[in-house]
Design a protein around this motif. Structure first.
Motif, PDB file in Angstrom:
ATOM      1  N   HIS A   1       3.037  -3.151 -11.369  1.00  0.00           N
ATOM      2  CA  HIS A   1       4.397  -3.344 -10.863  1.00  0.00           C
ATOM      3  C   HIS A   1       5.404  -2.658 -11.772  1.00  0.00           C
ATOM      4  O   HIS A   1       5.743  -3.169 -12.836  1.00  0.00           O
ATOM      5  N   ALA A   2       5.892  -1.507 -11.352  1.00  0.00           N
ATOM      6  CA  ALA A   2       7.052  -0.893 -11.992  1.00  0.00           C
ATOM      7  C   ALA A   2       8.294  -1.407 -11.269  1.00  0.00           C
ATOM      8  O   ALA A   2       8.202  -2.134 -10.276  1.00  0.00           O
ATOM      9  N   ALA A   3       9.481  -1.045 -11.751  1.00  0.00           N
ATOM     10  CA  ALA A   3      10.727  -1.405 -11.082  1.00  0.00           C
ATOM     11  C   ALA A   3      11.134  -0.278 -10.143  1.00  0.00           C
ATOM     12  O   ALA A   3      10.950   0.900 -10.462  1.00  0.00           O
ATOM     13  N   TYR A   4      11.666  -0.631  -8.987  1.00  0.00           N
ATOM     14  CA  TYR A   4      12.168   0.385  -8.069  1.00  0.00           C
ATOM     15  C   TYR A   4      13.322   1.130  -8.732  1.00  0.00           C
ATOM     16  O   TYR A   4      14.244   0.520  -9.272  1.00  0.00           O
ATOM     17  N   ASP A   5      13.269   2.468  -8.695  1.00  0.00           N
ATOM     18  CA  ASP A   5      14.247   3.268  -9.417  1.00  0.00           C
ATOM     19  C   ASP A   5      15.452   3.701  -8.577  1.00  0.00           C
ATOM     20  O   ASP A   5      16.318   4.437  -9.045  1.00  0.00           O
ATOM     21  N   GLY A   6      15.506   3.254  -7.315  1.00  0.00           N
ATOM     22  CA  GLY A   6      16.661   3.545  -6.478  1.00  0.00           C
ATOM     23  C   GLY A   6      16.589   4.848  -5.716  1.00  0.00           C
ATOM     24  O   GLY A   6      17.499   5.166  -4.940  1.00  0.00           O
ATOM     25  N   ASN A   7      15.515   5.603  -5.899  1.00  0.00           N
ATOM     26  CA  ASN A   7      15.378   6.903  -5.241  1.00  0.00           C
ATOM     27  C   ASN A   7      14.373   6.827  -4.092  1.00  0.00           C
ATOM     28  O   ASN A   7      14.213   5.773  -3.485  1.00  0.00           O
ATOM     29  N   GLN A   8      13.694   7.923  -3.805  1.00  0.00           N
ATOM     30  CA  GLN A   8      12.741   7.927  -2.698  1.00  0.00           C
ATOM     31  C   GLN A   8      11.597   6.955  -2.968  1.00  0.00           C
ATOM     32  O   GLN A   8      11.142   6.794  -4.109  1.00  0.00           O
ATOM     33  N   ILE A   9      11.117   6.322  -1.898  1.00  0.00           N
ATOM     34  CA  ILE A   9      10.019   5.372  -1.995  1.00  0.00           C
ATOM     35  C   ILE A   9       8.908   5.799  -1.038  1.00  0.00           C
ATOM     36  O   ILE A   9       9.176   6.256   0.079  1.00  0.00           O
ATOM     37  N   ALA A  10       7.668   5.696  -1.499  1.00  0.00           N
ATOM     38  CA  ALA A  10       6.507   6.049  -0.681  1.00  0.00           C
ATOM     39  C   ALA A  10       5.738   4.777  -0.316  1.00  0.00           C
ATOM     40  O   ALA A  10       5.682   3.825  -1.106  1.00  0.00           O
ATOM     41  N   ILE A  11       5.141   4.808   0.862  1.00  0.00           N
ATOM     42  CA  ILE A  11       4.399   3.657   1.380  1.00  0.00           C
ATOM     43  C   ILE A  11       3.016   4.128   1.842  1.00  0.00           C
ATOM     44  O   ILE A  11       2.895   5.147   2.525  1.00  0.00           O
ATOM     45  N   ILE A  12       1.995   3.376   1.461  1.00  0.00           N
ATOM     46  CA  ILE A  12       0.673   3.538   2.059  1.00  0.00           C
ATOM     47  C   ILE A  12       0.327   2.250   2.781  1.00  0.00           C
ATOM     48  O   ILE A  12       0.349   1.169   2.191  1.00  0.00           O
ATOM     49  N   THR A  13       0.064   2.348   4.083  1.00  0.00           N
ATOM     50  CA  THR A  13      -0.447   1.214   4.844  1.00  0.00           C
ATOM     51  C   THR A  13      -1.845   1.581   5.324  1.00  0.00           C
ATOM     52  O   THR A  13      -2.044   2.645   5.896  1.00  0.00           O
ATOM     53  N   ARG A  14      -2.794   0.707   5.078  1.00  0.00           N
ATOM     54  CA  ARG A  14      -4.186   1.009   5.421  1.00  0.00           C
ATOM     55  C   ARG A  14      -4.804  -0.185   6.129  1.00  0.00           C
ATOM     56  O   ARG A  14      -4.566  -1.345   5.753  1.00  0.00           O
ATOM     57  N   ALA A  15      -5.587   0.071   7.168  1.00  0.00           N
ATOM     58  CA  ALA A  15      -6.205  -1.002   7.939  1.00  0.00           C
ATOM     59  C   ALA A  15      -7.638  -0.646   8.318  1.00  0.00           C
ATOM     60  O   ALA A  15      -7.923   0.491   8.688  1.00  0.00           O
ATOM     61  N   ARG A  16      -8.512  -1.644   8.217  1.00  0.00           N
ATOM     62  CA  ARG A  16      -9.857  -1.557   8.790  1.00  0.00           C
ATOM     63  C   ARG A  16      -9.842  -2.437  10.035  1.00  0.00           C
ATOM     64  O   ARG A  16      -9.664  -3.644   9.933  1.00  0.00           O
ATOM     65  N   ILE A  17     -10.009  -1.819  11.189  1.00  0.00           N
ATOM     66  CA  ILE A  17      -9.730  -2.487  12.463  1.00  0.00           C
ATOM     67  C   ILE A  17     -10.974  -3.204  12.984  1.00  0.00           C
ATOM     68  O   ILE A  17     -12.084  -2.656  12.953  1.00  0.00           O
ATOM     69  N   ASN A  18     -10.781  -4.426  13.450  1.00  0.00           N
ATOM     70  CA  ASN A  18     -11.876  -5.134  14.109  1.00  0.00           C
ATOM     71  C   ASN A  18     -12.318  -4.353  15.344  1.00  0.00           C
ATOM     72  O   ASN A  18     -11.490  -3.969  16.173  1.00  0.00           O
ATOM     73  N   VAL A  19     -13.612  -4.125  15.461  1.00  0.00           N
ATOM     74  CA  VAL A  19     -14.131  -3.297  16.546  1.00  0.00           C
ATOM     75  C   VAL A  19     -13.724  -3.845  17.908  1.00  0.00           C
ATOM     76  O   VAL A  19     -13.342  -3.087  18.809  1.00  0.00           O
ATOM     77  N   LEU A  20     -13.760  -5.155  18.066  1.00  0.00           N
ATOM     78  CA  LEU A  20     -13.415  -5.753  19.351  1.00  0.00           C
ATOM     79  C   LEU A  20     -11.929  -5.619  19.674  1.00  0.00           C
ATOM     80  O   LEU A  20     -11.528  -5.786  20.838  1.00  0.00           O
ATOM     81  N   LYS A  21     -11.135  -5.316  18.679  1.00  0.00           N
ATOM     82  CA  LYS A  21      -9.691  -5.180  18.878  1.00  0.00           C
ATOM     83  C   LYS A  21      -9.244  -3.721  18.991  1.00  0.00           C
ATOM     84  O   LYS A  21      -8.039  -3.447  19.096  1.00  0.00           O
ATOM     85  N   LEU A  22     -10.179  -2.793  18.966  1.00  0.00           N
ATOM     86  CA  LEU A  22      -9.807  -1.378  19.019  1.00  0.00           C
ATOM     87  C   LEU A  22      -8.962  -1.022  20.243  1.00  0.00           C
ATOM     88  O   LEU A  22      -7.957  -0.305  20.096  1.00  0.00           O
ATOM     89  N   PRO A  23      -9.306  -1.483  21.460  1.00  0.00           N
ATOM     90  CA  PRO A  23      -8.453  -1.134  22.608  1.00  0.00           C
ATOM     91  C   PRO A  23      -7.024  -1.635  22.460  1.00  0.00           C
ATOM     92  O   PRO A  23      -6.072  -0.914  22.790  1.00  0.00           O
ATOM     93  N   ARG A  24      -6.843  -2.852  21.948  1.00  0.00           N
ATOM     94  CA  ARG A  24      -5.504  -3.398  21.757  1.00  0.00           C
ATOM     95  C   ARG A  24      -4.742  -2.594  20.712  1.00  0.00           C
ATOM     96  O   ARG A  24      -3.554  -2.294  20.873  1.00  0.00           O
ATOM     97  N   PHE A  25      -5.414  -2.266  19.616  1.00  0.00           N
ATOM     98  CA  PHE A  25      -4.763  -1.505  18.548  1.00  0.00           C
ATOM     99  C   PHE A  25      -4.285  -0.155  19.061  1.00  0.00           C
ATOM    100  O   PHE A  25      -3.115   0.204  18.929  1.00  0.00           O
ATOM    101  N   TRP A  26      -5.188   0.602  19.667  1.00  0.00           N
ATOM    102  CA  TRP A  26      -4.847   1.964  20.063  1.00  0.00           C
ATOM    103  C   TRP A  26      -3.891   2.017  21.248  1.00  0.00           C
ATOM    104  O   TRP A  26      -3.139   2.981  21.410  1.00  0.00           O
ATOM    105  N   SER A  27      -3.842   0.957  22.053  1.00  0.00           N
ATOM    106  CA  SER A  27      -2.877   0.935  23.155  1.00  0.00           C
ATOM    107  C   SER A  27      -1.447   0.783  22.644  1.00  0.00           C
ATOM    108  O   SER A  27      -0.487   1.137  23.340  1.00  0.00           O
TER     109      SER A  27
END
Length: 216
Positions: free
Chosen positions: A111-137
């Motif tokens: 945990h660094a402190a936010y410096d007030g400039n540009q911020i980057a985000i990584i969002t990552r998901a491993r999708i439940n196979v049975l939920k693939l149609p709902r996710f991709w729709s």
């Protein structure tokens, strides 16, 4: 220090595709590498069913600045990537922390402190196979929302396995712009569905200060 490199190929695309299997174990042996992933990318905004075989992403967490600099300045593996590719754009990131996990562990806990400039985000998901149609729709709606978001500097879909393991990398002008997108109705509605319907087997949300970039 974390780096994410976007490697673009105008030629040598078959060689680049084969590196998805060949390169990761070699990167893991590089001095100073704490965590690494070689990721494919998608076309368009956010998650994508259509792969972009001209672009790959190399995500690395480093022990220190010295080993990072040695890799990008002189290591044989990176020099080979430079020689085979058209361009490589690398972003320098400082961890603001993360919640969730990536194959059972959180690689971005610092945990660094936010410096007030540009911020980057990584969002990552491993999708439940049975939920693939709902996710991709719901993906087209989510992609449209991020495409129209104010303050978005850059975004690219990244992932380890098509359909099932998906992630996005995005850069925002500042924290306010990122939060305005996160709290707007379309995004909140999709996140609510994710939780209620248990779309994901695993997820990670990580934030970073953007400390600079360079290109080869």
């Amino acid at each position: 220090m974390v780096t994410i490199s976007f490697i673009h190929y105008s030629e040598n695309k078959w060689w680049a595709f084969k590196q998805m299997r060949l390169l990761p174990p070699e990167i893991e042996q590089v001095e100073g590498v704490i965590f690494s992933k070689l990721l494919g990318t998608g076309s368009g905004f956010g998650f994508s069913l259509k792969p972009d075989f001209s672009t790959y992403s190399l995500l690395i967490k480093w022990k220190d600045e010295t080993t990072k600099d040695q890799f990008f300045n002189s290591h044989q593996l990176f020099q080979e990537l430079v020689g085979k590719s058209n361009t490589i754009k690398t972003y320098l990131l400082e961890e603001l922390g993360a919640h969730g996990s990536w194959y059972g562990a959180n690689p971005f806990e610092e945990h660094a402190a936010y410096d007030g400039n540009q911020i980057a985000i990584i969002t990552r998901a491993r999708i439940n196979v049975l939920k693939l149609p709902r996710f991709w729709s719901n993906v087209p709606k989510a992609s449209k929302a991020i495409k129209e978001a104010k303050g978005l500097v850059f975004t690219k879909g990244i992932g380890e396995w098509p359909l099932i393991e998906q992630a996005t990398f995005s850069i925002w002008e500042n924290m306010e712009a990122m939060k305005n997108y996160a709290y707007q109705d379309t995004h909140k509605e999709i996140i609510k569905r994710v939780k209620q319907e248990n779309w994901y087997k695993e997820e990670l949300f990580a934030r970073f200060n953007v400390k600079g970039s360079f290109q080869h």
